[in-house]
Enzyme design. Structure first.
Site, PDB file in Angstrom:
ATOM      1  N   SER A   1     -39.930  77.146  -8.096  1.00 20.81           N
ATOM      2  CA  SER A   1     -41.143  77.419  -8.014  1.00 20.81           C
ATOM      3  C   SER A   1     -41.491  78.929  -7.880  1.00 20.81           C
ATOM      4  O   SER A   1     -42.598  79.485  -8.325  1.00 20.81           O
ATOM      5  CB  SER A   1     -41.839  76.747  -6.818  1.00 20.81           C
ATOM      6  OG  SER A   1     -41.033  77.082  -5.705  1.00 20.81           O
TER       7      SER A   1
ATOM      8  N   ASP B   1     -32.312  75.390  -6.191  1.00 25.09           N
ATOM      9  CA  ASP B   1     -32.806  74.458  -7.547  1.00 25.09           C
ATOM     10  C   ASP B   1     -31.906  75.051  -8.440  1.00 25.09           C
ATOM     11  O   ASP B   1     -31.821  76.010  -8.720  1.00 25.09           O
ATOM     12  CB  ASP B   1     -33.950  74.835  -7.529  1.00 25.09           C
ATOM     13  CG  ASP B   1     -35.118  73.664  -7.036  1.00 25.09           C
ATOM     14  OD1 ASP B   1     -34.590  72.866  -6.701  1.00 25.09           O
ATOM     15  OD2 ASP B   1     -36.301  73.944  -7.028  1.00 25.09           O
TER      16      ASP B   1
ATOM     17  N   LYS C   1     -30.284  71.460  -5.492  1.00 23.16           N
ATOM     18  CA  LYS C   1     -31.298  70.320  -5.848  1.00 23.16           C
ATOM     19  C   LYS C   1     -31.166  70.176  -7.223  1.00 23.16           C
ATOM     20  O   LYS C   1     -31.382  71.294  -8.194  1.00 23.16           O
ATOM     21  CB  LYS C   1     -32.468  70.594  -5.059  1.00 23.16           C
ATOM     22  CG  LYS C   1     -33.567  69.735  -5.188  1.00 23.16           C
ATOM     23  CD  LYS C   1     -34.580  69.724  -4.406  1.00 23.16           C
ATOM     24  CE  LYS C   1     -35.842  70.678  -4.700  1.00 23.16           C
ATOM     25  NZ  LYS C   1     -36.287  70.665  -6.144  1.00 23.16           N
TER      26      LYS C   1
ATOM     27  N   GLU D   1     -41.880  64.072  -4.360  1.00 20.01           N
ATOM     28  CA  GLU D   1     -42.943  65.144  -4.265  1.00 20.01           C
ATOM     29  C   GLU D   1     -44.288  63.948  -5.142  1.00 20.01           C
ATOM     30  O   GLU D   1     -44.076  63.477  -6.216  1.00 20.01           O
ATOM     31  CB  GLU D   1     -42.560  66.112  -5.463  1.00 20.01           C
ATOM     32  CG  GLU D   1     -43.858  67.101  -5.673  1.00 20.01           C
ATOM     33  CD  GLU D   1     -43.529  68.450  -6.468  1.00 20.01           C
ATOM     34  OE1 GLU D   1     -42.243  68.876  -6.332  1.00 20.01           O
ATOM     35  OE2 GLU D   1     -44.429  69.034  -6.697  1.00 20.01           O
TER      36      GLU D   1
HETATM   37  O1  KIV Z   1     -39.306  74.447  -6.502  1.00 24.08           O
HETATM   38  C1  KIV Z   1     -39.634  74.038  -5.439  1.00 24.08           C
HETATM   39  O2  KIV Z   1     -40.546  74.857  -4.602  1.00 24.08           O
HETATM   40  C2  KIV Z   1     -39.803  72.599  -4.962  1.00 24.08           C
HETATM   41  C3  KIV Z   1     -40.356  72.134  -3.718  1.00 24.08           C
HETATM   42  C4  KIV Z   1     -41.938  71.884  -4.396  1.00 24.08           C
HETATM   43  C5  KIV Z   1     -39.851  71.147  -3.379  1.00 24.08           C
HETATM   44  O3  KIV Z   1     -38.789  71.834  -5.687  1.00 24.08           O
END
Ligand code: KIV
Length: 315
Positions: free
Chosen positions: A61, A99, A128, A197
């Site tokens: 994000s 991520d 993740k 989510e």
């Molecule tokens: O990238 C992000 O902020 C996310 C959250 C919404 C869990 O994956």
């Protein structure tokens, strides 16, 4: 200072691994819910850690929240390594999870492990990835390489071009069952926790009851084993565009605009800088400040009888 958060400590926060699963009213009881927020740089990681969160997610994000893109597909593994390093340099007690960005885990298990390794070398302790059953081979490859993996089901923003937007997912029974099956497969493949989510609360509850690892919800109701929010949303630094499930705990954007407006007014009104905010030359033996001696050959020379020009404030 308390101990750093670890993967086994996260696993132990599964609600049903506490005092037995459900209270008298059917509510989930047991382990304390996990608290996760996003952070993208050293100051935001420091804020999150000082607030005592358990998990810091360097989310993709970052693309929309910090870098001004319209979706998360625009960030690369290089971008994520860069931001993960900045977060890790805050040396937090909270566990840093990074991520894997779009296309960094879609091509082959080899590339997936290599890219996840880059995030770990930048300071993450886990990664993740988004998606359900079709990600099982990649999750297995990561687990084989001793890389802890968090799953992410329900609304998966990297799929925006397939889903057509950021809408609540799994509203019919078939789609709801698919989310449960996805989560069960991810947990069986070795994910140590799963983000859910934007799904109805009953779907998040069904997932949470079906998997033996903690679920962490965002826009997924209260039944999960933990909650995550984008830090900029909860701080009110989101340009006023936070989704309906966000609770704002501060209005930092409004506070920051007011602060910079006040600074601009002080500069324009010649109230900034003040005497205390101004550097001076060293004083001479009589206590007089050294003075510019006037133009010489086009340049102004500064003289001090005792020490010569200098600055009495180091910073
Ligand atoms: O990238 C992000 O902020 C996310 C959250 C919404 C869990 O994956």
């Amino acid at each position: 200072m308390s101990q750093s958060m670890t993967v086994p400590a996260v696993r132990a926060r599964k609600a049903s691994s506490g005092t037995g699963g459900k209270g008298a009213g059917g509510e989930r009881v047991g382990a304390e819910p996990l608290v996760m927020v996003t952070a993208y740089d050293t100051p935001t990681a420091r804020i999150a850690d000082r607030a005592g969160v358990d998990l810091i997610l360097v989310g993709d994000s970052v693309a929309m929240v910090v870098l001004g893109h319209d979706d998360t597909l625009q960030v690369t593994i290089e971008d994520m390594v860069h931001h993960t390093g900045a977060v890790a340099r805050a040396r937090t007690r909270a566990m840093v999870i990074a991520d894997l960005p779009w296309l960094s885990y879609h091509v082959s298990a080899h590339e997936t492990v290599h890219n996840a390794g880059r995030l770990l070398r930048a300071g993450a302790r886990a990664v993740k990835l988004e998606g359900g059953r079709k990600r099982v081979p990649m999750v297995s490859a990561l687990v084989d390489a001793e890389i802890p993996v968090m799953g992410h089901v329900g609304l998966t923003p990297q799929s925006v071009n397939v889903t057509g937007g950021y809408r609540v997912q799994a509203r019919d029974p078939e789609a709801a069952q698919a989310v449960v099956d996805d989560a069960v497969a991810l947990a069986a493949a070795g994910c140590f926790a799963i983000v859910i989510e934007s799904v109805p609360d009953s779907v998040a509850r069904a997932v949470t009851e079906a998997v033996p690892v903690p679920t962490i919800g965002i826009g997924a109701g209260p039944a999960c084993d933990g909650q995550v929010l984008v830090l900029h949303d909860l701080l009110g630094l989101d340009g006023g565009a936070a989704p309906s499930f966000v609770r704002r705990y501060a209005q930092l954007e409004a506070d920051a605009v007011a602060a910079v407006t006040a600074y601009a007014a002080d500069v324009r009104g010649r109230r900034f800088p003040s005497e205390a905010e101004t550097h001076h030359l060293l004083e001479d033996a009589s206590g007089r400040p050294a003075q510019p001696s006037g133009a010489s050959g086009g340049a102004t020379r500064i003289s001090s009888p005792r020490t010569g020009a200098g600055d009495r404030r180091a910073s």
